[in-house]
Design an enzyme around this catalytic site. Sequence first.
Site, PDB file in Angstrom:
ATOM      1  N   HIS A 118       0.809  -1.139   0.030  1.00  0.00           N
ATOM      2  CA  HIS A 118      -0.019  -0.043   0.121  1.00  0.00           C
ATOM      3  C   HIS A 118       0.815   1.293  -0.094  1.00  0.00           C
ATOM      4  O   HIS A 118       1.855   1.361   0.512  1.00  0.00           O
ATOM      5  CB  HIS A 118      -0.603   0.054   1.262  1.00  0.00           C
ATOM      6  N   LYS A 187      26.035 -15.042   5.688  1.00  0.00           N
ATOM      7  CA  LYS A 187      27.287 -15.715   5.069  1.00  0.00           C
ATOM      8  C   LYS A 187      27.048 -16.235   3.873  1.00  0.00           C
ATOM      9  O   LYS A 187      25.922 -16.313   3.318  1.00  0.00           O
ATOM     10  CB  LYS A 187      27.842 -16.540   6.215  1.00  0.00           C
TER      11      LYS A 187
END
Length: 193
Positions: A118, A187
């Site tokens: 929105h 990672k």
Amino acid sequence: MSGGKANFFSIFCFRLFECRKKMSLIFMKLRGLKTGTLTGKIDRFYCLWPHQLKIGHNVAIQRNVYIHIAHPFSDIHQVQIGDNSFIGANTEINCSSRVLIGKDVLIASSCTLVDSGHRYSEFKLIKDQSTTEKPIIIADDVWIGTQSAILEGVKIGVGAIVAAGSLVKNDIPANQIWGGVPAKFLKNRFNEK
């Protein structure tokens, strides 16, 4: 109930449930659902506009998966699920633009994919403002952990992993592990040598 009657009743209930699953899938195919070769791993899921859904070969969809398509009269398949992919129970896909799920993707249970949002910057009620729509693209060999949310416009690269409970609002490069709210790089999936 005696042992024989109880066993008969449980077998009858199981077969009735299996028949309902198959009838639901047949009904969706009659309404335009496109599927590859299925191996019976599709449980009962909900999609009001199955003609906008394309499911690849050997896809597994668990129970209570809800696929909502906002624009049912579009010319393209708005939701596509690639071959050998898995969608866990209670997952919700809300599609206003497009949701493309690649091959060999694992989406754990209770995940949410929403390709719209929105606007809120105008001086009116939020519900009276327009929406934004951007496709979600999930590449091949991606694993999305349980209770994760993927928001509009996100692209997830090949081999990426999203940790459980994450909120993904930015693109994730290939072979990286991301997690958190909002999701951040944790990672690399493979050690570089």
